[in-house]
Design a protein around this motif. Structure first.
Motif, PDB file in Angstrom:
ATOM      1  N   PHE A  55      43.825  25.066  33.091  1.00  7.64           N
ATOM      2  CA  PHE A  55      42.739  25.951  33.478  1.00  7.64           C
ATOM      3  C   PHE A  55      42.724  27.173  32.574  1.00  7.64           C
ATOM      4  O   PHE A  55      43.758  27.756  32.294  1.00  7.64           O
ATOM      5  N   LEU A  56      41.571  27.540  32.107  1.00  8.42           N
ATOM      6  CA  LEU A  56      41.378  28.709  31.267  1.00  8.42           C
ATOM      7  C   LEU A  56      40.819  29.829  32.131  1.00  8.42           C
ATOM      8  O   LEU A  56      39.804  29.643  32.802  1.00  8.42           O
ATOM      9  N   ARG A  57      41.482  30.981  32.127  1.00  2.84           N
ATOM     10  CA  ARG A  57      41.083  32.091  32.993  1.00  2.84           C
ATOM     11  C   ARG A  57      39.711  32.654  32.620  1.00  2.84           C
ATOM     12  O   ARG A  57      39.369  32.788  31.456  1.00  2.84           O
ATOM     13  N   SER A  58      38.944  32.998  33.644  1.00  2.00           N
ATOM     14  CA  SER A  58      37.587  33.522  33.462  1.00  2.00           C
ATOM     15  C   SER A  58      37.568  34.782  32.614  1.00  2.00           C
ATOM     16  O   SER A  58      36.677  34.966  31.784  1.00  2.00           O
ATOM     17  N   LYS A  59      38.538  35.666  32.810  1.00  4.02           N
ATOM     18  CA  LYS A  59      38.574  36.934  32.055  1.00  4.02           C
ATOM     19  C   LYS A  59      38.671  36.682  30.560  1.00  4.02           C
ATOM     20  O   LYS A  59      38.025  37.355  29.763  1.00  4.02           O
ATOM     21  N   LYS A  60      39.496  35.714  30.153  1.00  2.00           N
ATOM     22  CA  LYS A  60      39.622  35.387  28.735  1.00  2.00           C
ATOM     23  C   LYS A  60      38.302  34.856  28.191  1.00  2.00           C
ATOM     24  O   LYS A  60      37.895  35.177  27.079  1.00  2.00           O
ATOM     25  N   ILE A  61      37.634  34.034  28.980  1.00  4.33           N
ATOM     26  CA  ILE A  61      36.351  33.476  28.549  1.00  4.33           C
ATOM     27  C   ILE A  61      35.301  34.579  28.447  1.00  4.33           C
ATOM     28  O   ILE A  61      34.504  34.610  27.506  1.00  4.33           O
ATOM     29  N   GLU A  62      35.301  35.501  29.394  1.00  2.44           N
ATOM     30  CA  GLU A  62      34.338  36.606  29.367  1.00  2.44           C
ATOM     31  C   GLU A  62      34.528  37.467  28.121  1.00  2.44           C
ATOM     32  O   GLU A  62      33.544  37.931  27.527  1.00  2.44           O
ATOM     33  N   ILE A  74      34.744  32.900  14.154  1.00  3.79           N
ATOM     34  CA  ILE A  74      35.764  31.993  14.689  1.00  3.79           C
ATOM     35  C   ILE A  74      36.554  32.709  15.773  1.00  3.79           C
ATOM     36  O   ILE A  74      36.760  33.920  15.705  1.00  3.79           O
ATOM     37  N   TYR A  75      36.986  31.939  16.783  1.00  9.70           N
ATOM     38  CA  TYR A  75      37.706  32.521  17.915  1.00  9.70           C
ATOM     39  C   TYR A  75      38.687  31.478  18.447  1.00  9.70           C
ATOM     40  O   TYR A  75      38.347  30.302  18.539  1.00  9.70           O
ATOM     41  N   ASN A  76      39.893  31.927  18.787  1.00 11.13           N
ATOM     42  CA  ASN A  76      40.896  31.048  19.401  1.00 11.13           C
ATOM     43  C   ASN A  76      40.928  31.389  20.890  1.00 11.13           C
ATOM     44  O   ASN A  76      41.304  32.487  21.272  1.00 11.13           O
ATOM     45  N   LEU A  77      40.537  30.449  21.709  1.00 13.20           N
ATOM     46  CA  LEU A  77      40.494  30.647  23.154  1.00 13.20           C
ATOM     47  C   LEU A  77      41.470  29.673  23.808  1.00 13.20           C
ATOM     48  O   LEU A  77      41.157  28.506  23.996  1.00 13.20           O
ATOM     49  N   GLY A  78      42.680  30.138  24.069  1.00 11.69           N
ATOM     50  CA  GLY A  78      43.693  29.304  24.705  1.00 11.69           C
ATOM     51  C   GLY A  78      44.063  28.072  23.901  1.00 11.69           C
ATOM     52  O   GLY A  78      44.383  27.039  24.471  1.00 11.69           O
ATOM     53  N   GLY A  79      43.997  28.184  22.568  1.00  6.66           N
ATOM     54  CA  GLY A  79      44.313  27.049  21.716  1.00  6.66           C
ATOM     55  C   GLY A  79      43.092  26.231  21.327  1.00  6.66           C
ATOM     56  O   GLY A  79      43.166  25.365  20.479  1.00  6.66           O
ATOM     57  N   MET A  80      41.956  26.527  21.944  1.00  4.34           N
ATOM     58  CA  MET A  80      40.709  25.862  21.571  1.00  4.34           C
ATOM     59  C   MET A  80      40.020  26.751  20.531  1.00  4.34           C
ATOM     60  O   MET A  80      39.846  27.944  20.758  1.00  4.34           O
ATOM     61  N   ILE A  81      39.666  26.176  19.402  1.00  6.42           N
ATOM     62  CA  ILE A  81      39.019  26.933  18.333  1.00  6.42           C
ATOM     63  C   ILE A  81      37.508  26.827  18.497  1.00  6.42           C
ATOM     64  O   ILE A  81      36.969  25.732  18.662  1.00  6.42           O
ATOM     65  N   ILE A  82      36.852  27.980  18.443  1.00 10.03           N
ATOM     66  CA  ILE A  82      35.398  28.014  18.568  1.00 10.03           C
ATOM     67  C   ILE A  82      34.850  28.684  17.308  1.00 10.03           C
ATOM     68  O   ILE A  82      35.219  29.811  16.989  1.00 10.03           O
ATOM     69  N   LYS A  83      33.995  27.948  16.603  1.00 12.27           N
ATOM     70  CA  LYS A  83      33.410  28.455  15.365  1.00 12.27           C
ATOM     71  C   LYS A  83      31.902  28.545  15.520  1.00 12.27           C
ATOM     72  O   LYS A  83      31.292  27.709  16.188  1.00 12.27           O
ATOM     73  N   LYS A  84      31.335  29.546  14.868  1.00 14.84           N
ATOM     74  CA  LYS A  84      29.874  29.615  14.776  1.00 14.84           C
ATOM     75  C   LYS A  84      29.521  29.144  13.378  1.00 14.84           C
ATOM     76  O   LYS A  84      30.013  29.666  12.387  1.00 14.84           O
TER      77      LYS A  84
END
Length: 168
Positions: A126-133, A146-156
């Protein structure tokens, strides 16, 4: 993956029951300092419940009952919104339309990202809501790439958000 099992054998006993048992058996009662530390959610909720009228507590319970009753429909709605915004999906990436994603309401965006995270990682993680916000605030920045969110990489990438598992 570390799976923790939490056993709470005293959950059915009141605090006064436990104190009385300790007194009867000459056991020392120790107070947990985190029970009063408002840095944690539990004491804040406990304080709220202690100071809220029974009428309002009953209304809150009714709201929770409604949420519980509609949770399946709510989950289906989240999946439907996610599916409508996916432009590509495979075992390594989920690609969403960036502009459309920005239009989604905050709470739904959080839930959608949690579902994407569960796609790449163990479903029980589970990924915490605060981190996602924090991430959702960051993607509104024009310089976001680029962003690392709990080990998941998110790129624009141009008009897309690309979600992928770190290392893939």
């Amino acid at each position: 993956i570390n799976r923790t099992i939490i056993n709470r054998p005293l959950l059915n006993f009141s605090k006064s029951d436990i104190i009385q048992f300790n007194l009867s058996n000459k056991l020392q009662f120790v107070k947990d300092p985190s029970n009063t530390n408002i840095k944690y959610t539990r004491p804040v909720i406990r304080k709220f419940l202690e100071t809220t009228s029974p009428k309002i507590l009953k209304e809150i319970k009714n709201y929770f009952d409604i949420i519980k009753k509609n949770s399946v429909i709510y989950k289906l709605m989240i999946y439907e919104i996610l599916l409508k915004n996916i432009t590509k999906v495979d075992k390594n990436n989920i690609i969403l339309d960036f502009k459309n994603f920005l239009k989604i309401e905050l709470l739904l965006s959080v839930k959608i990202i949690q579902k994407i995270y569960q796609f790449f990682y163990d479903y029980k993680l589970f990924l915490r809501s605060k981190k996602i916000e924090l991430f959702l605030k960051e993607i509104k920045n024009k310089k976001f790439r680029i962003y690392n969110l709990g080990g998941m990489i998110i790129k624009k990438d141009m008009n897309y958000l690309i979600f992928s598992k770190k290392g893939d």
